[in-house]
Design a protein around this motif. Structure first.
Motif, short mmCIF file in Angstrom:
data_model
loop_
_atom_site.label_atom_id
_atom_site.label_comp_id
_atom_site.label_asym_id
_atom_site.label_seq_id
_atom_site.Cartn_x
_atom_site.Cartn_y
_atom_site.Cartn_z
N PRO A 22 -14.69 47.08 56.49
CA PRO A 22 -14.54 45.63 56.67
C PRO A 22 -15.77 44.99 57.31
O PRO A 22 -16.40 45.57 58.20
N VAL A 23 -16.12 43.81 56.84
CA VAL A 23 -17.11 42.98 57.52
C VAL A 23 -16.45 42.47 58.80
O VAL A 23 -15.29 42.09 58.80
N ASN A 24 -17.19 42.44 59.89
CA ASN A 24 -16.59 42.04 61.18
C ASN A 24 -16.51 40.52 61.29
O ASN A 24 -17.05 39.91 62.22
N GLU A 25 -15.83 39.93 60.32
CA GLU A 25 -15.69 38.48 60.26
C GLU A 25 -14.57 38.18 59.28
O GLU A 25 -14.27 39.00 58.40
N GLN A 26 -13.92 37.02 59.42
CA GLN A 26 -12.88 36.64 58.47
C GLN A 26 -13.29 35.37 57.72
O GLN A 26 -14.07 34.55 58.23
N PHE A 27 -12.72 35.23 56.52
CA PHE A 27 -13.16 34.18 55.60
C PHE A 27 -11.95 33.48 54.98
O PHE A 27 -10.86 34.05 54.89
N ASP A 28 -12.19 32.26 54.51
CA ASP A 28 -11.14 31.54 53.78
C ASP A 28 -10.86 32.18 52.43
O ASP A 28 -9.75 32.08 51.91
N ALA A 29 -11.88 32.81 51.85
CA ALA A 29 -11.72 33.50 50.57
C ALA A 29 -12.69 34.67 50.49
O ALA A 29 -13.82 34.57 50.97
N VAL A 30 -12.22 35.76 49.92
CA VAL A 30 -13.06 36.93 49.66
C VAL A 30 -13.06 37.17 48.16
O VAL A 30 -12.00 37.39 47.57
N PHE A 31 -14.24 37.09 47.54
CA PHE A 31 -14.37 37.26 46.09
C PHE A 31 -15.07 38.58 45.78
O PHE A 31 -16.14 38.86 46.33
N ASN A 32 -14.48 39.35 44.89
CA ASN A 32 -15.10 40.57 44.36
C ASN A 32 -15.16 40.37 42.85
O ASN A 32 -14.14 40.47 42.16
N LEU A 33 -16.38 40.10 42.33
CA LEU A 33 -16.52 39.53 40.99
C LEU A 33 -17.22 40.47 40.01
O LEU A 33 -17.97 41.36 40.39
N PRO A 62 -11.56 23.53 50.32
CA PRO A 62 -12.39 22.37 50.68
C PRO A 62 -13.84 22.77 50.93
O PRO A 62 -14.13 23.92 51.28
N GLN A 63 -14.75 21.84 50.72
CA GLN A 63 -16.17 22.10 51.00
C GLN A 63 -16.32 22.53 52.46
O GLN A 63 -15.61 22.04 53.34
N GLY A 64 -17.22 23.48 52.68
CA GLY A 64 -17.41 24.03 54.02
C GLY A 64 -16.59 25.27 54.28
O GLY A 64 -16.80 25.94 55.30
N SER A 65 -15.67 25.59 53.37
CA SER A 65 -14.89 26.83 53.52
C SER A 65 -15.81 28.04 53.53
O SER A 65 -16.85 28.05 52.85
N LYS A 66 -15.42 29.06 54.27
CA LYS A 66 -16.21 30.28 54.36
C LYS A 66 -15.79 31.25 53.27
O LYS A 66 -14.60 31.59 53.15
N ASP A 99 -19.82 27.67 52.65
CA ASP A 99 -20.55 28.53 53.57
C ASP A 99 -20.34 29.96 53.09
O ASP A 99 -19.23 30.49 53.16
N VAL A 100 -21.40 30.60 52.59
CA VAL A 100 -21.25 31.85 51.84
C VAL A 100 -22.03 32.99 52.50
O VAL A 100 -23.18 32.84 52.90
N THR A 101 -21.35 34.13 52.58
CA THR A 101 -21.98 35.39 52.97
C THR A 101 -21.88 36.34 51.79
O THR A 101 -20.79 36.58 51.26
N GLY A 102 -23.02 36.86 51.34
CA GLY A 102 -23.04 37.84 50.26
C GLY A 102 -23.42 39.21 50.81
O GLY A 102 -24.39 39.32 51.57
N VAL A 103 -22.67 40.22 50.43
CA VAL A 103 -22.98 41.58 50.88
C VAL A 103 -23.01 42.52 49.69
O VAL A 103 -22.27 42.35 48.71
N ASP A 104 -23.88 43.52 49.77
CA ASP A 104 -24.03 44.48 48.69
C ASP A 104 -24.67 45.75 49.26
O ASP A 104 -25.39 45.70 50.26
N LEU A 105 -24.40 46.87 48.59
CA LEU A 105 -24.96 48.14 49.03
C LEU A 105 -26.41 48.33 48.60
O LEU A 105 -27.13 49.15 49.16
#
Length: 243
Positions: free
Chosen positions: A101-112, A44-48, A69-75
């Protein structure tokens, strides 16, 4: 815990030449994949969503446009610096190594887009899988979008020259010690540059082994961005959905 030694991608991804060489990546295809994926997962919209190894943020930005609601991380410091220009209250970027691990949990974790298997040390790949598991909320999903190694190796182009923005990139490819390597050599402003991309040649069986060790359940496998059935001989991608 620090990585045992510097890795090839630490320097290559932070150069402007990496982005020059790959400037024509297919954004239309990436957007179609994101629409198909979030539709299949019924997010659903608003998912992390965590975009793990997000590069300059092209998937993150579009997912945010879709209402997530998106968090992007990269080295890569340079990639994150660029991506931060697009930040808003529901889109943020930061530097982070995926094997922690990122110190947070999400509805979905994508590695693309084949952003896994870069580490020289096997334990760092397993740690990355274990980190993803910790980052997924109960009832959430992890997704790894990887190349179909068997088809890639079968159709490997040994050498080619790609000219981008007046730079001749001499590219050669080989398989060595369980890795697919791409040597990239070029001259610019009278200086010679040389980089080697190195990705572990992971098959579906290889991911099964990681998942078993990490206590992860593989739910679905797809073979392309239209989410059609995976075939190890003909599919372009290996897309894994798990929790």
């Amino acid at each position: 815990m620090e990585l045992a030694q510097p890795n090839w991608f630490t320097s290559w991804f932070d150069t402007p030449y990496y982005h020059i060489l790959y400037k024509d990546r297919n954004d239309i295809e990436a957007r179609e994949f994101m629409r198909n994926l979030v539709g299949f997962l019924k997010l659903p919209q608003g998912s992390k969503i965590l975009d793990l190894a997000c590069g300059k943020g092209r998937h993150s930005i579009f997912l945010n446009e879709l209402g997530f609601d998106v968090t992007g991380v990269d080295l890569s410091e340079n990639s994150i610096s660029y991506a931060k220009k697009f930040e808003n209250p529901t889109l943020r970027f930061r530097e982070h190594c995926m094997c922690e691990p990122v110190n947070e949990q999400f509805d979905a974790v994508f590695n693309l887009f084949t952003s896994f298997g870069y580490f020289d040390h096997e334990e760092d790949n397993l740690r990355s899988i274990q980190a993803i598991k910790k980052e997924i909320l109960p009832g959430g999903y992890g997704v790894i979008d990887f190349m179909n190694v068997k088809k890639v190796i079968k159709n490997l182009v040994p050498s080619e020259v790609k000219t981008v923005k007046g730079i001749d990139f001499n590219i050669s490819r080989r398989v060595q010690n369980g890795f697919i390597l791409k040597d990239i050599n070029f001259f610019d402003e009278e200086e010679e540059f040389s980089y080697t991309e190195k990705v572990k040649a992971l098959t579906l069986e290889g991911f099964h082994a990681y998942f078993e060790k990490a206590g992860i359940n593989l739910l679905h496998t797809f073979g392309n961005y239209q989410l059609e059935e995976f075939n190890e001989h003909t599919s372009d991608r290996l897309i894994l959905v798990f929790n």
